[in-house]
Design an enzyme around this catalytic site. Structure first.
Site, PDB file in Angstrom:
ATOM      1  N   ASP A 193      30.142  21.571  31.318  1.00  0.00           N
ATOM      2  CA  ASP A 193      31.212  20.888  32.215  1.00  0.00           C
ATOM      3  C   ASP A 193      30.322  20.603  33.583  1.00  0.00           C
ATOM      4  O   ASP A 193      30.824  19.524  34.153  1.00  0.00           O
ATOM      5  CB  ASP A 193      32.050  22.163  32.458  1.00  0.00           C
ATOM      6  CG  ASP A 193      33.185  21.985  33.614  1.00  0.00           C
ATOM      7  OD1 ASP A 193      33.939  21.146  33.480  1.00  0.00           O
ATOM      8  OD2 ASP A 193      32.689  22.520  34.687  1.00  0.00           O
ATOM      9  N   GLU A 198      32.519  19.340  25.797  1.00  0.00           N
ATOM     10  CA  GLU A 198      31.507  20.033  26.961  1.00  0.00           C
ATOM     11  C   GLU A 198      30.464  20.694  26.293  1.00  0.00           C
ATOM     12  O   GLU A 198      29.371  20.682  26.880  1.00  0.00           O
ATOM     13  CB  GLU A 198      32.554  20.683  27.906  1.00  0.00           C
ATOM     14  CG  GLU A 198      33.399  19.908  28.619  1.00  0.00           C
ATOM     15  CD  GLU A 198      34.203  20.550  29.759  1.00  0.00           C
ATOM     16  OE1 GLU A 198      34.671  19.887  30.594  1.00  0.00           O
ATOM     17  OE2 GLU A 198      34.540  21.778  29.597  1.00  0.00           O
TER      18      GLU A 198
END
Length: 230
Positions: free
Chosen positions: A50, A122
């Site tokens: 992320d 992610e």
């Protein structure tokens, strides 16, 4: 060879990702949902990915839009890293058929759940970084995934999926809308795999595949856009 090992060694999966893992166990971890193991799952990789994704997209936008202010750049970044956008990336990479889920999560449709698909993207970003220790390589891979979307995003735009963009492209040129047809379904629910044929006036038939009809149609539309925009 287990089902998961087969997925990890599948050259088509690695080709779609665009990276060959030196430590394939990192890819396995990135594909493993918390429902399988509370300890061995993708959540830590997702945390890392992320942050890396936000940095890569912010850096791209900073250089691609030198005259935009901080507010617009922030909105553009938010559009590109939100769950919906990551879900589209997961569709392009056909990750839904590769997820490692518990039986219960699988039966409840977890392999199509946008939040899980987004988290997995992610996590794969985090896994690539740990495996390669090469931020520039990671940047190139991620931006390649995003190419169909980066080419069209504007400071005031919202991210649009390939089917919507293809329809707008054809309408703007007063051409007939695309026709989608399912030509093959393999497996039984919830493990089905769809193959869709898309016909656009003036082009040969293009096929797309995915874990649902919607995903397959999006994949076909994305391929047609690549041809039209060359």
């Amino acid at each position: 060879m287990t089902k998961h090992q087969f997925k990890l060694s599948d050259p088509r999966l690695l080709s779609r990702i665009g990276y060959q893992f030196k430590q394939p166990e990192l890819l396995q971890l990135a594909l493993t949902h918390r429902s399988v193991s509370h300890k061995y799952n993708y959540e830590r990789l997702e945390f890392l990915g992320d942050s890396l994704l936000g940095m890569i997209i912010a850096n791209y936008l900073y250089h691609a839009y030198p005259h935009e202010n901080e507010g617009r750049l922030t909105r553009m970044r938010a559009t590109l890293v939100r769950q919906e956008a990551l879900g589209k990336i997961a569709t392009d990479l056909q990750l839904s058929r590769c997820l490692i889920l518990s039986t219960g999560e699988l039966k409840s449709g977890g392999h199509h759940r946008e939040s899980i698909l987004a988290d997995t993207v992610e996590a794969i970003i985090g896994a690539i970084y740990l495996d390669s220790s090469d931020l520039n390589l990671l940047k190139d891979i991620v931006l390649k995934w995003y190419t169909p979307y980066l080419d069209h995003i504007e400071p005031t735009d919202q991210l649009k999926d390939p089917k919507s963009r293809l329809q707008e492209y054809l309408q703007a040129r007063k051409k007939p809308l695309p026709v989608y047809e399912v030509v093959d379904i393999q497996g039984d629910a919830p493990h089905q795999h769809f193959k869709v044929e898309c016909l656009v006036d003036g082009l040969s038939k293009i096929h797309g595949e995915g874990a649902s009809r919607r995903f397959a149609e999006q994949a076909a539309a994305a391929e047609i856009l690549k041809l039209l925009e060359q």
